[in-house]
Structures are given as structure tokens and as C-alpha cells.
Design a protein around this motif. Sequence first.
Motif, PDB file in Angstrom:
ATOM      1  N   SER A  72      58.998  31.323  63.755  1.00 38.83           N
ATOM      2  CA  SER A  72      58.971  31.376  62.255  1.00 38.83           C
ATOM      3  C   SER A  72      58.321  32.626  61.705  1.00 38.83           C
ATOM      4  N   ASP A  73      57.719  33.315  62.527  1.00 35.94           N
ATOM      5  CA  ASP A  73      57.253  34.784  61.945  1.00 35.94           C
ATOM      6  C   ASP A  73      58.331  35.640  61.835  1.00 35.94           C
ATOM      7  N   GLY A  74      59.364  35.532  62.248  1.00 34.10           N
ATOM      8  CA  GLY A  74      60.371  36.536  62.367  1.00 34.10           C
ATOM      9  C   GLY A  74      60.031  37.715  63.247  1.00 34.10           C
ATOM     10  N   ILE A  75      60.711  38.601  62.983  1.00 37.63           N
ATOM     11  CA  ILE A  75      60.478  40.236  63.808  1.00 37.63           C
ATOM     12  C   ILE A  75      59.979  41.167  63.043  1.00 37.63           C
ATOM     13  N   ARG A  76      59.233  41.939  63.202  1.00 38.30           N
ATOM     14  CA  ARG A  76      58.949  43.041  62.492  1.00 38.30           C
ATOM     15  C   ARG A  76      59.609  44.292  63.127  1.00 38.30           C
ATOM     16  N   MET A  77      60.732  44.920  62.745  1.00 41.01           N
ATOM     17  CA  MET A  77      61.698  45.695  62.975  1.00 41.01           C
ATOM     18  C   MET A  77      61.640  47.113  62.600  1.00 41.01           C
ATOM     19  N   VAL A  78      61.727  47.938  63.298  1.00 42.12           N
ATOM     20  CA  VAL A  78      61.495  49.494  63.008  1.00 42.12           C
ATOM     21  C   VAL A  78      62.939  50.243  63.625  1.00 42.12           C
ATOM     22  N   GLY A  79      63.751  50.784  62.611  1.00 42.53           N
ATOM     23  CA  GLY A  79      64.771  51.470  63.199  1.00 42.53           C
ATOM     24  C   GLY A  79      64.882  52.958  62.835  1.00 42.53           C
ATOM     25  N   GLY A  80      65.518  53.746  63.947  1.00 42.46           N
ATOM     26  CA  GLY A  80      65.650  54.996  63.689  1.00 42.46           C
ATOM     27  C   GLY A  80      66.877  55.542  64.417  1.00 42.46           C
ATOM     28  N   HIS A  81      67.292  56.677  64.604  1.00 40.73           N
ATOM     29  CA  HIS A  81      68.505  57.083  65.363  1.00 40.73           C
ATOM     30  C   HIS A  81      68.059  58.164  66.409  1.00 40.73           C
ATOM     31  N   THR A  82      68.908  58.381  67.508  1.00 39.50           N
ATOM     32  CA  THR A  82      68.495  59.326  68.351  1.00 39.50           C
ATOM     33  C   THR A  82      69.405  60.614  68.377  1.00 39.50           C
ATOM     34  N   ASP A  83      70.264  60.782  67.800  1.00 33.87           N
ATOM     35  CA  ASP A  83      71.216  61.909  67.713  1.00 33.87           C
ATOM     36  C   ASP A  83      70.844  62.707  66.357  1.00 33.87           C
ATOM     37  N   SER A  84      71.114  64.027  66.354  1.00 32.02           N
ATOM     38  CA  SER A  84      70.817  65.020  65.549  1.00 32.02           C
ATOM     39  C   SER A  84      72.198  65.859  65.444  1.00 32.02           C
ATOM     40  N   PRO A  85      72.563  66.459  64.235  1.00 35.01           N
ATOM     41  CA  PRO A  85      73.401  67.616  64.338  1.00 35.01           C
ATOM     42  C   PRO A  85      73.457  68.613  65.071  1.00 35.01           C
ATOM     43  N   CYS A  86      74.455  69.072  65.855  1.00 34.10           N
ATOM     44  CA  CYS A  86      74.496  70.142  66.709  1.00 34.10           C
ATOM     45  C   CYS A  86      75.798  70.634  67.189  1.00 34.10           C
ATOM     46  N   LEU A  87      75.934  71.542  68.216  1.00 38.21           N
ATOM     47  CA  LEU A  87      76.959  72.237  68.734  1.00 38.21           C
ATOM     48  C   LEU A  87      77.126  71.468  69.828  1.00 38.21           C
ATOM     49  N   LYS A  88      78.337  70.731  70.317  1.00 38.15           N
ATOM     50  CA  LYS A  88      78.574  70.056  71.703  1.00 38.15           C
ATOM     51  C   LYS A  88      79.647  71.052  72.196  1.00 38.15           C
ATOM     52  N   VAL A  89      79.332  71.298  73.795  1.00 37.28           N
ATOM     53  CA  VAL A  89      80.396  71.969  74.662  1.00 37.28           C
ATOM     54  C   VAL A  89      81.603  71.152  74.830  1.00 37.28           C
TER      55      VAL A  89
END
Length: 448
Positions: A72-89
Motif C-alpha cells: 500500500s506504500d507503492g513504489i518510489r521510482m527513479v527513471g533515466g536513460h542510458t543512451d546519448s547522441p553519438c556517431l555509430k559505425v
Amino acid sequence: MQLDFFNQGLMSFLKRSPTPFHAVSNMESALLQAGFERLDESVEWVLKPQGRYFVARNGSSLIAFSVGDNPSDGIRMVGGHTDSPCLKVKPTPEIKQKGFFQLGVEVYGGALLGPWFDRDLSIAGRVTFLNSKDQLSSGLIDFERPIALIPSLAIHLDRDVNNGRPINAQKELPVILTQLGENEDISFREILKSALRDTYPDIDVKKVLDYELCLYDVQPPSYIGLNNEFMVSARMDNLLSCYIGLSSLLKAVGAEGGSQEGGQIAGNQPACMLVCSDHEEVGSQSAEGAQGPFLMNVLERLYPDSQTRAQVINASMMISADNAHGVHPNFADKHDNNHGPLINEGPVIKINANQRYATNSETSSIYRHLSEQLDLPYQSFVVRSDMACGSTIGPITASNIGVRTLDIGVPQLAMHSIREMIGSKDAFTLYKVLAHFNQKRNLKVDRV
């Protein structure tokens, strides 16, 4: 934890994480050291009360969580993302021209292209290969040292370069890797085979089949400013938030800075969850992106009963942490006068009337209240009314699972550049508030 200790850990994480695959691998190592148990999506999960666990998908997205003692307390969620703009081969990258051996690249995300020129570049990522027994395997490689360059054309041959000439990504971004003799040939996959053998000397690599490789700047993160007021690094958007989220989770379970036996947390704690998703910079539409089912799949296994799961989500809150646009002193008019976040003046609550950010008055008030309890600063950002607004995983997560959400971020300059800049105080401030958030049992807002 002190400010400089936190920042040194952040800079080490950024340096060791040139790709989403490396970032997830480094977070997995920290979680294992802290007593978290690794879960496998392909087998049944048996979760213990007050246990702590993590699961990765595709090696580039990760969800870690502790099991609370009261749904009943729920979940404390923190979100982010692992990718960044870049150049890919590119898959078939070899270009031979005028004695140079070059690699063709593809732009990933909304990268600022100008800063990629004249930088010492290396290559890192995931390579999939056959071993001597014809078994498929994948491994991470990182050349670490500078092996590539995109040299600028001399101004004498391009007099208009400073007058806003656009960059042609197809023609002008292939990187120089080496020189070749007139009759010499080279295969990029053979280069990768050699790199794999150096990285995994006990594995007999027979054939490289495919890869996902990023170019990156080898210059390490550092403080700058007369009084170390600032920090600069690649990939701050958004590995900065992943590190903050990871650190705040470890703080909440009492495992900050070291391991804890038993894989369980003390009682009387709400459930906490860290969600680090790949592919945010290109729309999040993938099996492991925020638009995909990864988070809901984990929630369904954590709370198999749909009624219980709905009650948990209703009592939960997600803080989507993704960096914010700080005021650039040379372009101050790009901000609304009343909503221009300043470097080193605190994290930024991001608000948009058209739901490009998921913040509402209640989630904003919860964050403001938590900050004021700790006597820590915060700011707010609203884009100019005559400009388009970016977005984050916040609205995606809110709409996918129905959780109340706040969008927040550390103010930064040079967003999406090969080298970005933040204030040296702001990440630590956000960490302290998120650690406080993770330990709050009651986030209820009464409506009168």
C-alpha cells in the motif's frame, strides 16, 4: 557522502561507460557488490520479502528494485536513460580514399555535429561473434585509446565555414582510422576480431558477425572553473541521472559505498525502483525502451495479482530524471525570463502545459516539499511560448503504466554536444533529494 566524493564517483562512472552496454555493466557490478541478486527474464522469479534484485534487457537497459514490506506504500521510482547522441559505425563501414582507411558512421539521436571534429576518438560497444565451436556469443569491447579522428577542412579551402554552413553527415563525418598502401586491404571485422581476442584471451573467436559500436571522445571528465565550480564530460545526458538514481537507491537500502550481506533491506521501507532505459534519444520505441513493455513486465512479475498491482501503481510515484537546459550567458534570450535555470542553483522541475513533461502541480509540490525539508534549492523550467519543447521518458512512463510522474533534471550547458557542462553542486543536490524520496513511506496528497 560528501560532495567531492560523489562527484569523483560520477566522473569515474562516466569515463568507464562509453556506451549504454558499458553503463549497464557498470551498474550491474555496483548492484552485485551491494548485495542485489541478478534476475533472468527467461526463468521463473522467486522474490523474497524485503529482497533486492535487478534485471537487464538487451544489456543496455536495467531495472533494479527493493521489495517493500507494505504494497500500500507503492513504489518510489527513479527513471533515466542510458543512451546519448553519438556517431555509430555502419554495418559495412570500410571507405578507402587517397590512401586513408575510413569508417562510415551514422548519426544517433539529435547530436551537435560540429564538436565531433578534431577530437581524439575511440570506439566501444558490443560485438556478436562465432567461437570455434560455432556458438554465438556477444562481448563488450573498448579500444580506450584514441584511434580515430574527423579532421576539419582548413579554412583556406572553406571560407564560408564560419557563416553557418551545414554539415553533410554522409560526406563529412567518416572518420580516419589509418593509412593504407596502394595494394593494401583491411577488414574492420578483422580489426574487431583482434580486439575481441585481446579482451577475451580465453575465447577462440572464429568470426565477427555483427556489432553495435559508438565513437566517443577519450578526454576524461574533469572539474573546470577557477574554483572547480563546473564539471565537464561526455554523456552527462543522461548517464548523470543513471548514476544519481543508482546512488540514491543504494543509499535507500543501506548499501551505499559497499556490500550488505543477505540481499535484504531493513523493514519499514517502501519499495524502491531504478529504471534506466535505452533508446530515449531516438523515441524510446524498442523492446528495452521506455515505450516498450520492460517496466510493465517487471511490475507484473513483482505483483502478479492485477488488483494488487493497480493499488501499488496508484500509491507510487515516478521521478523522471533527465537533464534540463541551463541558461547560456551568451544566449540568455533563448529562455523565458521567469524560467531560466541557473547552473549550481539546484535541480530543475520541468513543466509543460502540453504534456511534453509529465509534471503536474501535485508531483511538483511533493518534490518542492522534499527539498525544503532538506533545505536544498530547486528551480523550474518552462520553454519559451514561441519555441518547441523537448520531451523525456516521463510522459511515456506515465501513460504506459498510469503512475503519477515528475520530470526533473540537473541544469546543463552544451546539451547533446560531445562534451557537456554542469555545475559541480547540482548532481549532489538531486542525489540527496532522491535518497530522501526513496525513504518516504507516505507521499499522499489530500484533496479537500
